[in-house]
Design a protein around this motif. Structure first.
Motif, short mmCIF file in Angstrom:
data_model
loop_
_atom_site.label_atom_id
_atom_site.label_comp_id
_atom_site.label_asym_id
_atom_site.label_seq_id
_atom_site.Cartn_x
_atom_site.Cartn_y
_atom_site.Cartn_z
N LEU A 174 42.50 28.44 45.62
CA LEU A 174 43.39 28.91 46.60
C LEU A 174 43.50 30.43 46.36
O LEU A 174 42.92 31.06 45.42
CB LEU A 174 44.83 28.42 46.26
CG LEU A 174 45.08 26.98 46.22
CD1 LEU A 174 46.49 26.55 45.80
CD2 LEU A 174 44.91 26.44 47.65
N PRO A 175 44.00 31.09 47.41
CA PRO A 175 43.90 32.71 47.28
C PRO A 175 44.68 33.14 45.87
O PRO A 175 44.16 33.98 45.32
CB PRO A 175 44.87 32.98 48.34
CG PRO A 175 44.55 31.98 49.49
CD PRO A 175 44.42 30.83 48.64
N GLU A 176 45.47 32.44 45.60
CA GLU A 176 46.26 32.90 44.07
C GLU A 176 45.14 32.79 42.86
O GLU A 176 45.41 33.47 41.85
CB GLU A 176 47.60 32.26 43.93
CG GLU A 176 47.77 30.71 44.23
CD GLU A 176 48.13 30.57 45.67
OE1 GLU A 176 47.57 31.17 46.70
OE2 GLU A 176 48.90 29.61 45.82
N ASP A 177 44.49 31.62 43.05
CA ASP A 177 43.50 31.37 41.95
C ASP A 177 42.44 32.52 41.83
O ASP A 177 41.91 33.17 40.97
CB ASP A 177 42.70 29.88 42.44
CG ASP A 177 43.67 28.81 42.31
OD1 ASP A 177 44.69 29.14 41.44
OD2 ASP A 177 43.57 27.78 43.14
N ALA A 178 41.93 32.88 43.42
CA ALA A 178 41.00 33.89 43.33
C ALA A 178 41.55 35.33 42.77
O ALA A 178 40.54 35.94 42.17
CB ALA A 178 40.64 33.99 44.95
N ALA A 180 44.05 35.67 40.61
CA ALA A 180 44.34 35.71 39.25
C ALA A 180 42.85 35.95 38.64
O ALA A 180 42.93 36.93 37.61
CB ALA A 180 44.77 34.73 38.83
N ARG A 181 41.87 35.47 38.80
CA ARG A 181 40.70 35.46 38.09
C ARG A 181 39.93 36.95 38.40
O ARG A 181 39.28 37.63 37.45
CB ARG A 181 39.58 34.35 38.66
CG ARG A 181 39.73 32.97 37.98
CD ARG A 181 39.51 31.74 38.49
NE ARG A 181 39.81 30.72 37.91
CZ ARG A 181 41.06 30.05 37.79
NH1 ARG A 181 41.88 30.56 38.61
NH2 ARG A 181 41.39 29.07 37.35
N VAL A 182 39.81 37.44 39.73
CA VAL A 182 39.31 38.67 39.89
C VAL A 182 40.05 39.88 38.99
O VAL A 182 39.50 40.77 38.48
CB VAL A 182 39.23 38.98 41.33
CG1 VAL A 182 38.66 40.41 41.63
CG2 VAL A 182 38.15 38.31 42.03
N LYS A 183 41.42 39.61 39.09
CA LYS A 183 42.41 40.53 38.44
C LYS A 183 42.00 40.54 36.91
O LYS A 183 41.90 41.38 36.35
CB LYS A 183 43.78 40.13 38.60
CG LYS A 183 44.74 41.07 38.12
CD LYS A 183 45.03 42.25 39.24
CE LYS A 183 46.21 43.03 38.61
NZ LYS A 183 46.26 44.27 39.57
N ALA A 184 41.91 39.66 36.37
CA ALA A 184 41.54 39.21 34.82
C ALA A 184 40.30 39.99 34.50
O ALA A 184 40.22 40.76 33.59
CB ALA A 184 41.49 37.87 34.39
N LEU A 185 39.22 40.06 35.37
CA LEU A 185 37.91 40.62 35.18
C LEU A 185 38.15 42.08 35.41
O LEU A 185 37.67 43.06 34.58
CB LEU A 185 36.76 39.98 36.06
CG LEU A 185 36.16 39.05 35.43
CD1 LEU A 185 36.90 37.68 35.12
CD2 LEU A 185 35.00 38.64 36.70
N ALA A 208 40.47 34.25 53.22
CA ALA A 208 41.87 34.60 52.60
C ALA A 208 41.50 34.81 51.20
O ALA A 208 42.08 35.67 50.69
CB ALA A 208 42.93 33.20 52.79
N ASN A 209 40.67 33.93 50.63
CA ASN A 209 40.26 34.02 49.27
C ASN A 209 39.41 35.48 48.92
O ASN A 209 39.69 36.15 47.86
CB ASN A 209 39.50 32.94 48.57
CG ASN A 209 40.20 31.67 48.53
OD1 ASN A 209 41.43 31.89 48.62
ND2 ASN A 209 39.65 30.54 48.21
N SER A 210 38.53 35.63 49.83
CA SER A 210 38.07 37.22 49.95
C SER A 210 39.05 38.40 49.99
O SER A 210 38.51 39.22 49.21
CB SER A 210 36.96 37.42 50.80
OG SER A 210 35.74 36.21 50.76
N PHE A 211 39.87 38.12 50.86
CA PHE A 211 41.00 39.25 50.74
C PHE A 211 41.81 39.18 49.51
O PHE A 211 42.13 40.29 49.03
CB PHE A 211 41.99 38.76 51.99
CG PHE A 211 41.48 39.27 53.47
CD1 PHE A 211 40.33 39.88 53.52
CD2 PHE A 211 42.18 38.85 54.44
CE1 PHE A 211 39.84 40.32 54.79
CE2 PHE A 211 41.49 39.01 55.72
CZ PHE A 211 40.57 39.81 55.79
N ALA A 212 42.09 38.12 48.94
CA ALA A 212 42.72 38.11 47.75
C ALA A 212 41.99 38.60 46.74
O ALA A 212 42.49 39.49 45.83
CB ALA A 212 42.96 36.64 47.23
#
Lengths: 344, 344
Positions: A174-178, A180-185, A208-212
């Motif tokens: 989901l967008p929130e999953d994308a 959280a992971r990109v943010k952590a990296l 939407a996931n790419s935007f997130a």
């Protein structure tokens, strides 16, 4: 609205898209598609078997043409984008990397399962020595918690990766999953290492996931014409170009050229488009490898249970490639549950 | 993650989906599809010509069958969902509403352009008197600022609407646009009036926009099997069911049944699926009516300009249906710009 960053788009029509046409693009197809993509303004054009260099085998499916010929065809026409190849250690080897660099490949993307960054060490160090741009590709990234994924990304950065991608291979995020992971990296990696995001469209969320991912700090996004790619496909390049422009993101993409490349160049060259069908939707929902699909259908028939229940259970158990024998255990357990329920 | 609300899903396969097959569903198609949808667990099943009751005309396209026969077919099989019809004042009339209520329609959705809620007053007041559930449908809602849209929604509520929808007819909204509009309605309307969201998929964002709408307080979401609908189609029901379940939203939908209805019941009954092609992507990007498309292509040819530039300019000027003569003005202005640029 986030501030407008500069997003570099890597096109994967001629690599992940290969899966959707059983690796049957011809040299002429590659020449025409790569030329059109170069004109659209993507930063990287990836050309490889769907499973990377050396993937043309009985196990992963024979390609129509020799991979060197495909890379040469792209090299003849690509002027602006960086020519890119994918390598999965174990399928491709270091010699493949050296050979394609001589053919004009400038960027190598080295892919591992998200928990196994360490198997990329040798390849990355060698690629850096060769002067290639090195991109790490952490596949099935939905299976790891953000902080654990960031640990794997740090390993890749320590081997010399210039970019590390969060790869949603199963289209399960989901967008929130994308986010959280990109943010952590982004928080774990040095500023000199970029973060990328590779989406699949199984849950209809690739844009939407790419935007997130961009909101969380990704500066590299993968896309393909018409979303051509494994399963339900990738982020459709021409749609991303339009939606990103509306959102004020700078991508360097020419929207009309992207639309025309999708419709006039790609469309006539593929027998069918990718779609979100029952199989790809189930894979995204369950978050499992597409290679489990056929095994699950077989086991479902054998045990008289629903293949989807098997896949969902495999997703919960975080079963990975190589653990296909688990499928029979899961099917048997479901059968017993079903019998017990019927007996009540 | 937002707290899990209860989302009621209105299926529009047999209404908006009619556009995608030029209104050619048969009585048998309606019976089979409505029965499957009822079993999936949607709260409402809309059955009408794509342009609503009375839409079967030379102007909007003749339907394959009489609308009463289609509604009767649905009524025979629908047990749990509320049978619903759409009406656009001017195309349908109050008598149509009374007639279909006698055939078993329980909910009437009354649609106007987003700036013209006032033309729904008579129909809504009459529908309330008849004891119908009344849903207001504010079309092309991306063209109005959130607070102005909320004003129109308040008008509908004052006429007796039980629900007011934000309708992204052109598929032109980003998630933040959907969020802002639904939020404005939610804050402006009394608690007794629900807010709904109807997406189109032109920018590949139907699922994400529906999520944004839910986050902003929408409790009614429109969807259709395989996204069948005008332009690039609507929110695909089966995909929404899967993604919503992953997100912890309660929709009352049975995911497997939704997948099966899409693939086994709907798919064999339509000659082709909707897709995001050059035309529908341009409409979403420009934010204009699909009825402008053909006019724009003609004017583009006549004046030697790109039809997409015409459509984008029409979007900027917020041109609405009935102002088709503006298309020639825009094309001429673009031609002059082009000539001036060439002369420099």
């Amino acid at each position: 609205m986030p501030k407008a960053p500069r997003i570099a788009v890597t096109d994967v029509t001629l690599r992940d898209g290969m899966h959707a046409i059983r690796h049957q693009f011809s040299v002429d197809d590659v020449r025409a598609i790569a030329a059109a993509l170069d004109d659209v303004g993507v930063s990287h054009i990836e050309v490889s078997h769907g499973d990377g260099l050396g993937g043309s085998t009985i196990q992963y499916g024979f390609a129509k043409e020799n991979e060197d010929d495909l890379i040469r065809a792209a090299r003849e026409v690509v002027r602006r984008a960086r020519l890119t190849a994918l390598l999965l250690p174990g399928i491709g080897i270091i010699e493949d990397m050296k050979r394609v660099q001589k053919l004009g490949v400038e960027t190598i993307r080295i892919a591992t399962h998200c928990t196994e960054a360490d198997i990329s060490e040798q390849h990355m160090r060698e690629a850096k020595k060769l002067g290639l741009e090195v991109v790490g590709f952490l596949m099935m990234a939905h299976m790891l918690a953000p902080e654990d994924l960031a640990h794997q990304a740090r390993l890749m950065a320590s081997y010399g990766a210039d970019v590390v991608y969060v790869v949603d291979s199963a289209g399960a995020m989901l967008p929130e999953d994308a986010y959280a992971r990109v943010k952590a990296l982004r928080e774990a990696l040095p500023d000199t290492v970029e973060v990328g995001f590779h989406a699949h469209h199984n849950l209809g969320l690739s844009i939407a996931n790419s935007f997130a991912a961009v909101d969380a700090g990704a500066t590299r996004i993968d896309a393909s014409l018409k979303g051509l790619g494994a399963g339900a496909g990738n982020t459709p390049l021409e749609v991303f170009a339009a939606a990103a422009a509306k959102r004020g993101l700078e991508t360097g993409l020419d929207l009309y050229k992207a639309m025309d490349a999708a419709e006039d160049v790609l469309r006539p060259r593929v027998p069918r488009l990718v779609e979100i069908d029952r199989a790809s939707l189930t894979l995204g929902y369950a978050g499992v490898y597409s290679s489990f699909l056929l095994h699950a259908y077989r086991a479902a028939e054998q045990f008289g249970v629903d293949a989807r229940d098997i896949l969902v259970e495999l997703g919960k158990k975080k079963v990975v490639g190589g653990q296909e024998d688990m499928i029979l255990d899961v099917a048997l357990a479901l059968k017993k549950q079903k019998e017990a329920a019927a007996a009540r």
